[in-house]
Scaffold this active site. Sequence first.
Site, PDB file in Angstrom:
ATOM      1  N   ASP A 335       3.424   1.646   1.524  1.00 33.54           N
ATOM      2  CA  ASP A 335       3.454   2.447   0.309  1.00 33.54           C
ATOM      3  C   ASP A 335       2.090   2.499  -0.366  1.00 33.54           C
ATOM      4  O   ASP A 335       1.206   1.687  -0.092  1.00 33.54           O
ATOM      5  CB  ASP A 335       4.487   1.872  -0.673  1.00 33.54           C
ATOM      6  CG  ASP A 335       4.098   0.483  -1.162  1.00 33.54           C
ATOM      7  OD1 ASP A 335       3.616  -0.305  -0.331  1.00 33.54           O
ATOM      8  OD2 ASP A 335       4.265   0.190  -2.358  1.00 33.54           O
ATOM      9  N   GLU A 336       1.936   3.441  -1.240  1.00 34.31           N
ATOM     10  CA  GLU A 336       0.779   3.551  -2.139  1.00 34.31           C
ATOM     11  C   GLU A 336      -0.566   3.474  -1.408  1.00 34.31           C
ATOM     12  O   GLU A 336      -1.480   2.768  -1.827  1.00 34.31           O
ATOM     13  CB  GLU A 336       0.850   2.459  -3.226  1.00 34.31           C
ATOM     14  CG  GLU A 336       2.078   2.578  -4.113  1.00 34.31           C
ATOM     15  CD  GLU A 336       2.153   1.490  -5.153  1.00 34.31           C
ATOM     16  OE1 GLU A 336       2.659   1.772  -6.272  1.00 34.31           O
ATOM     17  OE2 GLU A 336       1.724   0.351  -4.873  1.00 34.31           O
TER      18      GLU A 336
END
Length: 517
Positions: A335-336
Amino acid sequence: MDVMFMITCGRYIRSILYLLLLISVQFGPHAVEGVWPLPQAFTSSPERYPVNSQDFYFVYGRQSAAQQGCSVLDTAFKRYFSLIFPDHNSGSINQHMYLSHSTTRNGHNGSPADRLSWTIYLVPFCVPDNLSISAGKASLNAETVWGAVRGLETFSQLVYQDDFGSYFVNKTEIDDFPRFQFRGILLDTSRHFLPVQAILKTLDAMAYSKFNVFHWHIVDDPSFPYQSSTFPDLSSKGAFHPMTHIYTQSDVRRVISYARLWGIRVLPEFDSPGHTTSWGKGQPGLLTPCYKGGTPSGTFGPVNPALPSTYRFMARLFKEVSSVFPDSYVHLGGDEVDFHCWRSNPDVRVFMQKMGFGGDFTKLESQAFVLQRTSLSVVEVWRAGCYLCEVRRVVKAGLRVILASPWYLDQPGPTHNWARYYTVWPLAFKGSEEQKKLVIGGEVCMWGEYVDATNLTPRLWPRASAVAERLWSDEKQTSSVDKAFPRLQDFRCKLLRRGIQAEPLYVGHCKHEYQGI
């Protein structure tokens, strides 16, 4: 009018002088508020039986598939004896393994003495776990040892003390099973290091609420506390401190072994290709050099997907991780990922053209993500907003889902907001029954920006228990916050007596307050 009231308590006779009215109010028949999380089917009557620790012991049923020597249940019997009888001060706990308890009793209705026997059976076919307590016998039937452990937790919550310290249990019939198979808690040990003892204490509390997955977010940008035998520099240079703030291989084995005896899986997470700043400190060349104006800026971004050495490193690291952590799954985060650094790096751009990705950096992200491990099989939905929209999108693609979005408990807030986490309906989206079966559970997330060992337990409990009931119990039977409150309040008191420093829900007190205060 004054009366003399004779009360039998253990082996002693106590003489108590009270007003008759006061006796009837304070010492009348008592029962527990209920079990947390609520069983699927629960029937209890006012009829109660004394339970004497001196005569109580556990036994396997003769036809049980598990017998003495089963480490999980042998350990559970000893542990739950102490939880059921916290005042028992004998140096030895009966080793007989036969849930067998005999005593004479005068029930509240003056019925004659009965003999009670408590037996655990493991049956080789699929039935709901069953706990039955009645005059003459009590038995726990479970399909697996893990079901037996959950049943022991249920039984431990049914035993209560009167005001004179005597133990009782009411006539009860329970059929139970979890609604969702995945019921997890995430701890972040990178942003603040959590000592092993704090993790073990959390595992205790998880078992009391029937969570079954410890999601160990062990490393991240701030620090790399996992001590790798293959790449020791990762922790020696990436941890907050190379000696005091690390998890040795022995520490990891201890956590895994301890969790197993509670029926809890340990799911490790090594978040990548982003969230890897600490990795780069001990593995030169792993991270992507960022550019500014055509020259290196001296800063670094995610792992460098353009170098073959990156994949060799990842393969060796995850081979070790797979050998240390026995679970079938490793959480890869994914993620991210910040694309700015990749976009600025000329070597990465050339690599993308070579791979046919054009300018789509999400494809590059997937390349770096998938080559570290086998294909994606379970998706964790964690973003805020319309999280059920995201759940629906994922299950329509045929993938299994773990829901985390509504259960971020790391942010400080009033304890009474437990109701916010309780009134979450994981399957309240438009979809077929087959699609809804792909939602395999959910988890509480305790991120570490504002949480360390000093506030972990009260920040987590009893709010996490609200999530536990949502993941375990029937939704229709647990839709009322008002009905749940007295049971959760009673359960919080049980946590305190078991050494879990859980926050209060509202004004009031517990008969046995937290002993460490």
